[in-house]
Design a protein around this motif. Structure first.
Motif, PDB file in Angstrom:
ATOM      1  N   LEU A 109       0.890  -1.156   0.000  1.00  0.00           N
ATOM      2  CA  LEU A 109       0.000   0.000   0.000  1.00  0.00           C
ATOM      3  C   LEU A 109       0.927   1.204   0.000  1.00  0.00           C
ATOM      4  CD1 LEU A 109      -2.535  -1.066   2.765  1.00  0.00           C
ATOM      5  CD2 LEU A 109      -2.691  -1.412   0.313  1.00  0.00           C
ATOM      6  N   HIS A 112       3.592   1.147   2.649  1.00  0.00           N
ATOM      7  CA  HIS A 112       3.365   0.228   3.755  1.00  0.00           C
ATOM      8  C   HIS A 112       3.154  -1.169   3.180  1.00  0.00           C
ATOM      9  CE1 HIS A 112       1.852  -1.320   7.510  1.00  0.00           C
ATOM     10  NE2 HIS A 112       0.735  -1.679   6.939  1.00  0.00           N
ATOM     11  N   VAL A 114       2.017  -5.011   3.283  1.00  0.00           N
ATOM     12  CA  VAL A 114       1.173  -5.980   3.980  1.00  0.00           C
ATOM     13  C   VAL A 114       1.585  -7.367   3.499  1.00  0.00           C
ATOM     14  CG1 VAL A 114      -1.186  -6.761   4.421  1.00  0.00           C
ATOM     15  CG2 VAL A 114      -0.725  -4.325   4.024  1.00  0.00           C
ATOM     16  N   LEU A 161      -2.054  -4.811   9.484  1.00  0.00           N
ATOM     17  CA  LEU A 161      -2.842  -3.588   9.336  1.00  0.00           C
ATOM     18  C   LEU A 161      -3.074  -2.987  10.715  1.00  0.00           C
ATOM     19  CD1 LEU A 161      -5.186  -5.296   6.788  1.00  0.00           C
ATOM     20  CD2 LEU A 161      -3.639  -3.411   6.221  1.00  0.00           C
ATOM     21  N   ARG A 162      -3.031  -1.657  10.807  1.00  0.00           N
ATOM     22  CA  ARG A 162      -3.053  -0.998  12.114  1.00  0.00           C
ATOM     23  C   ARG A 162      -4.241  -0.068  12.349  1.00  0.00           C
ATOM     24  NH1 ARG A 162      -0.625  -4.506  12.966  1.00  0.00           N
ATOM     25  NH2 ARG A 162       1.528  -4.870  13.575  1.00  0.00           N
ATOM     26  N   SER A 163      -5.158   0.010  11.396  1.00  0.00           N
ATOM     27  CA  SER A 163      -6.312   0.892  11.601  1.00  0.00           C
ATOM     28  C   SER A 163      -7.416   0.505  10.631  1.00  0.00           C
ATOM     29  CB  SER A 163      -5.910   2.351  11.342  1.00  0.00           C
ATOM     30  OG  SER A 163      -5.581   2.521   9.980  1.00  0.00           O
ATOM     31  N   ASP A 165      -8.745   2.536   8.558  1.00  0.00           N
ATOM     32  CA  ASP A 165      -8.368   3.143   7.280  1.00  0.00           C
ATOM     33  C   ASP A 165      -7.494   2.197   6.472  1.00  0.00           C
ATOM     34  OD1 ASP A 165      -9.710   5.392   7.993  1.00  0.00           O
ATOM     35  OD2 ASP A 165      -7.956   6.709   8.132  1.00  0.00           O
ATOM     36  N   GLU A 166      -6.462   1.656   7.144  1.00  0.00           N
ATOM     37  CA  GLU A 166      -5.543   0.764   6.427  1.00  0.00           C
ATOM     38  C   GLU A 166      -6.256  -0.490   5.940  1.00  0.00           C
ATOM     39  OE1 GLU A 166      -1.227   1.783   8.500  1.00  0.00           O
ATOM     40  OE2 GLU A 166      -1.910  -0.294   8.410  1.00  0.00           O
ATOM     41  N   ASP A 169      -8.211   0.472   2.893  1.00  0.00           N
ATOM     42  CA  ASP A 169      -7.300   0.704   1.764  1.00  0.00           C
ATOM     43  C   ASP A 169      -6.787  -0.613   1.195  1.00  0.00           C
ATOM     44  OD1 ASP A 169      -7.671   3.356   2.252  1.00  0.00           O
ATOM     45  OD2 ASP A 169      -5.666   3.743   3.074  1.00  0.00           O
ATOM     46  N   TYR A 170      -6.514  -1.552   2.093  1.00  0.00           N
ATOM     47  CA  TYR A 170      -6.022  -2.860   1.669  1.00  0.00           C
ATOM     48  C   TYR A 170      -7.081  -3.576   0.826  1.00  0.00           C
ATOM     49  CZ  TYR A 170      -4.931  -7.860   2.152  1.00  0.00           C
ATOM     50  OH  TYR A 170      -4.710  -9.193   1.901  1.00  0.00           O
ATOM     51  N   HIS A 225     -15.093  -0.437   7.270  1.00  0.00           N
ATOM     52  CA  HIS A 225     -14.466   0.623   8.048  1.00  0.00           C
ATOM     53  C   HIS A 225     -15.198   0.845   9.364  1.00  0.00           C
ATOM     54  CE1 HIS A 225     -13.136   4.793   8.945  1.00  0.00           C
ATOM     55  NE2 HIS A 225     -12.009   4.342   8.433  1.00  0.00           N
TER      56      HIS A 225
END
Ligand SMILES: [Zn+2]
Length: 470
Positions: A109, A112, A114, A161-163, A165-166, A169-170, A225
């Motif tokens: 991403l 970042h 994954v 993934l940490r949120s 949002d992430e 996005d993933y 989300h």
């Protein structure tokens, strides 16, 4: 919240683009087909039948795995995952356990990485439909086996993934990738892409993983989300009030906007996996894997970077274009037809992308012509929009439409000047305001000018107006 770190892994089930089911010749069908209209002895689990592997599904799975930078082992096999449920007529699901079709990949991403643990193949289950009479407690349940045996790829990520949002996005990046390589239409609303996040929290700085919950029934990126945000908040509240998080599967209620407990999580040993005796293990030829690798188109990540550098586009434009292969292809074809890059990107992002869903294909040469007509000042931007709509609908060339509608913009200076003088004479108040220093009065004068002469070149008119007023 700041003392907690969120840890999310994702299991994504994707229906590969195939005509038929995973182990029989039944059509995969469509949402809304009559119940039990796409079924046979194999996918309804009759005794004495034998499954046959769908090569198109294997190919889609391998292409997905390659696009996700996975290692493809030489040997892979199918296994039985045993459990009893009325929507599973065989009493087991054919899946892959210890020798999946691929392992150890990654998806990048924005800055970042994954890690992808595995991509494997399995089959979908049927669907239960509950009906009945609440008053008399007379319940009836029906089973629709159209989905039973439909191929599914399972894409499992590491907990990187940490949120919320992430995680979203993933999932969006996966969809873009799957569509780009043609492995799936990945339409969430049609159930072709189902994301199941597993979520835990831990004290910031800790290396240990907390107890995780897995969320099901999520059918849009927005719901994904929200469900994650809700679940994180719930776990923080549980832990901060001295409780413990139970390892369980939770559903997401769209109506109530909350997660709720469904069942305690099964462990792998509960399923008594063993090799599927009716299917031989697969030996994947290296030459075939190489052929599939070579057949992959340019992937969204590299294409985004190339669009930005080759055409000097802002990163945000390149990201939006690369998100849909159709948009990126249209952009490059329009530039090839002689349109300038940045205006072409603006037209595609602003005017084409919002109307793309379900629309006819748009001829890139026609789009290029419209961009050229507007950037050269031959027609106004508003006229360009009109011509685009008409050309997209009818397939006719922009030049033809401009000529037929008499749209060509007036750029003849003496003609423009006479309209400008007319406007000045008709608006003494606005003129006095402007001369007294109220520069915004120019807007009122320009609005009147556009009303009197919509075809006038606005840039030329504005310049002339200011010259005559000063
Ligand atoms: Zn069948």
């Amino acid at each position: 919240m700041s003392t907690w770190e969120v840890v999310i892994g994702m299991e994504v089930h994707v229906q590969p683009r195939t005509r038929t089911k995973m182990f029989c010749g039944c059509a995969v069908g469509h949402l809304g087909d009559p119940p039990n209209s796409n079924i046979c002895e194999i996918c309804t689990g009759m005794p004495g039948v034998l499954p046959v592997v769908n090569k198109a599904a294997v190919e889609a799975c391998l292409k997905t795995a390659l696009a996700l930078n996975c290692e493809i082992p030489r040997h892979t096999k199918f296994d039985r995952k045993n459990y009893m449920y009325p929507d599973l007529p065989k009493g087991y699901q054919i899946s892959q356990y210890d020798l999946p079709m691929s392992r150890n990949g990654h998806l990048d991403l924005d800055g970042h990485r994954v890690r992808i643990r595995r991509v494997h193949l399995e089959e979908d289950t049927g669907k239960l439909i509950h009906a009945g009479d609440k008053l008399h407690k007379a319940w009836e349940s029906y089973v629709d086996l159209n989905r039973a045996g439909v191929p599914l790829m399972e894409i499992v990520s590491e907990p990187d993934l940490r949120s919320a949002d992430e995680a979203r996005d993933y999932a969006v990046a996966l969809r873009t990738l799957l569509r780009t390589i043609g492995a799936s239409e990945a339409d969430m609303e049609k159930g072709q892409l189902r994301a199941e996040p597993n979520i835990s929290i831990r004290r910031a700085g800790s290396d240990e993983l907390g107890v995780k919950t897995e969320l099901k029934n999520i059918n849009s990126f927005r719901a994904l989300h929200r469900a994650i945000e809700h679940e994180v908040k719930r776990q923080v509240e549980v832990l901060e009030s001295g409780g413990t998080v139970a390892q369980e599967t939770r559903g997401w209620s769209e109506a109530e906007q909350r997660t709720f407990s469904q069942r305690s999580k099964e462990f792998a040993e509960d399923y008594r996996y063993f090799p599927e005796p009716d299917l031989p293990p697969l030996e994947l030829e290296a030459a075939w894997i190489e052929e599939l690798r070579r057949s992959l188109p340019e992937l969204p990540g590299p294409r985004r970077a190339r669009l930005a550098s080759q055409y000097a586009l802002p990163a945000s434009d390149a990201t939006l274009l690369a998100a849909e292969r159709e948009l990126a292809d249209l952009f490059e074809a329009a530039v090839k037809s002689g349109a300038e890059a940045k205006p072409s990107a603006n037209w595609i992002i602003g005017e084409v992308a919002p109307k793309l869903d379900g629309a006819k294909p748009l001829d890139a040469r026609h789009l290029a012509d419209i961009v050229k007509l507007v950037t050269s000042g031959a027609i106004t931007r508003d006229q360009g929009r009109e011509v685009l709509a008409e050309s997209w609908e009818s397939g006719r060339s922009p030049e033809e439409i401009v000529a037929e509608r008499g749209l060509a913009q007036v750029s003849d200076e003496s003609a423009v000047e006479s309209v400008v003088r007319e406007v000045i004479a008709a608006n003494p108040h606005a003129v006095a305001d402007y001369r007294a220093g109220k520069k915004q009065a120019l807007g009122a004068l320009m609005a009147d000018l556009k009303k009197r002469a919509p075809q006038v070149n606005p840039k030329l008119a504005s310049d002339l107006l200011q010259r005559l007023l000063n």
